[in-house]
Design an enzyme around this catalytic site. Structure first.
Site, short mmCIF file in Angstrom:
data_model
loop_
_atom_site.label_atom_id
_atom_site.label_comp_id
_atom_site.label_asym_id
_atom_site.label_seq_id
_atom_site.Cartn_x
_atom_site.Cartn_y
_atom_site.Cartn_z
N HIS A 132 -31.28 -13.06 51.17
CA HIS A 132 -32.33 -14.05 51.49
C HIS A 132 -31.94 -14.97 52.64
O HIS A 132 -32.78 -15.73 53.12
CB HIS A 132 -32.63 -14.93 50.27
N ASP A 167 -32.68 -4.71 45.13
CA ASP A 167 -32.72 -5.97 44.37
C ASP A 167 -34.17 -6.21 43.94
O ASP A 167 -35.10 -5.79 44.62
CB ASP A 167 -32.24 -7.09 45.31
N HIS A 169 -35.79 -8.84 44.08
CA HIS A 169 -36.45 -9.74 45.03
C HIS A 169 -36.53 -9.10 46.41
O HIS A 169 -35.63 -8.35 46.81
CB HIS A 169 -35.66 -11.06 45.13
N ASP A 256 -30.82 -7.01 39.32
CA ASP A 256 -31.79 -7.86 38.63
C ASP A 256 -33.16 -7.21 38.40
O ASP A 256 -34.06 -7.85 37.86
CB ASP A 256 -31.94 -9.22 39.34
ZN ZN Z 1 -32.50 -10.79 43.38
#
Ligand code: ZN
Length: 385
Positions: A132, A167, A169, A256
């Site tokens: 990120h 991931d 996200h 995750d």
């Molecule tokens: Zn993540």
């Protein structure tokens, strides 16, 4: 004989620590390494040096790096909010932060160097995956973007890079840093930004200028199971990588998307992760001369993350999976620390409980997403008709 796979880890990775209540905990790697040791599969990782300031500046803005350095000093002034390091946010500044995040970036950079030099085809970073972090700001527990630092090193060695981000996200930081770069394909499968941080990662984000068509995003519905996830991977990631013809694959292997993860809502089991890792390895073997750099990433259920990353290590380094139940001593030790015992076997013994009434809607959502991406890939000649 092919070069042996290499792993990187440093005990000082634990300096990257936002405090005891923060979910991004170093004990995630401790639990994995302890498991591997208990299974008599300890990888004997090399200890990387921290990335240099110049390595970081290759992908980050100078004013942001200066802000991180200033905020890292003990009792340093609070950084401006625009750098994403505010005390009340999810990536709060802490003393020693600059050195700690350069240490993580150093591991991923060392892995990419090893592959670029031809000394290893597979190199694993047992940590990192800070996808990120943007060029000019920290975000989502990520300060410096170790993946971007490593990819930049591969580019400097004239290697084309396919970046695969599994991931849960969206890999927004890596995508944004290479958004205009035709030498980097970024592919991210994630829970849709309509439901989850960082709120981006839609099929319409496809890269820009000379990089147009080199960003690929598959937003999935909450509660998507491993089977449907793997369908989407097969329909999108495989043809995109094949058409791009990379020299090396960089994989961010966040854990995750596992069904037990407390911060997100996808429903992968370890069985799904096993297939996913085998698919990534096969893509590297088929399209990138076997060259693969892999990192960890998110993963906030400690037991699930340890088992997912053990699978990644075994599969990427060509080892068989242990058949026997996980060692009792290891389970007891971590029960003592967390209050609940880890699973008894490497693979999950349960499957996600997705109500039949929701299944149709989930599948319709995912079908639309995959079709939207594939239409765009076909427009660029990046998928079979
Ligand atoms: Zn993540």
């Amino acid at each position: 004989m092919p070069p042996v796979p290499t792993t990187f880890y440093h005990p000082r990775y634990e300096d990257y620590f936002f405090g005891p209540q923060h979910p991004f905990r170093p004990s995630r790697q401790h639990m994995l390494l302890d498991l591997l040791e208990a299974l008599a599969r300890a990888p004997d990782p090399e200890e990387p040096a921290p990335a240099e300031r110049a390595d970081v500046l290759a992908v980050h803005d100078a004013d942001f790096v200066e802000a991180v350095e200033t905020a890292s000093q003990r009792n340093g002034p609070a950084p401006g909010r625009r750098y994403g390091l505010g005390r009340g946010g999810d990536t709060p500044a802490f003393s020693g932060m600059d050195a700690a995040t350069r240490r993580l970036a150093g591991g991923t950079l060392a892995a990419s160097r090893r592959v670029a030099d031809g000394e290893a085809t597979v190199a694993l970073q047992l940590g990192g995956g800070l996808h990120h972090a943007h060029a000019g700001r920290a975000s989502g527990f990520c300060v410096y973007d170790d993946l971007a630092v490593a990819i930049h090193h591969l580019l400097r060695n004239d290697l084309r890079v396919a970046y695969l981000d599994i991931d849960v996200h969206h890999g927004d930081g890596v995508q944004s840093i290479f958004y205009r770069d035709p030498r980097v394909l970024t592919v991210s499968l994630h829970e849709s930004g309509r439901f989850l941080f960082p709120g981006t990662g839609f099929p319409s984000e496809r890269g820009e200028g000379p990089g147009e068509g080199t960003a690929v995003n598959v937003p999935l519905a909450p509660h998507t199971t491993g089977e449907r996830y793997l369908d989407a991977f097969e329909a999108v990631a495989a043809p995109a990588v094949a058409a791009f013809a990379p020299d090396v694959i960089v994989a961010q292997c966040g854990a995750d998307a596992h069904m037990k993860d407390p911060l997100a809502h996808l429903a992968l089991t370890t069985h799904a992760y096993e297939s996913l890792f085998r698919n990534i390895k096969a893509l590297a073997d088929k399209h990138a001369g076997g060259r693969l750099v892999a990192t960890h990433g998110g993963g906030y259920d400690l037991d699930a993350a340890a088992r997912v990353w053990a699978l990644a290590l075994f599969i990427f380094t060509g080892q068989s999976l242990p058949e026997e139940p996980l060692p009792e001593t290891w389970r007891e030790r971590w029960r003592g620390r967390h209050g609940t015992a880890p699973a008894a076997t490497l693979h999950d013994e349960t499957t996600p409980d997705v109500p039949a009434s929701e299944r149709e809607e989930i599948e319709a959502h995912n079908r639309r997403a995959v079709e939207a991406v594939r239409e765009r890939l076909q427009g660029r000649g990046l998928a079979d008709e």
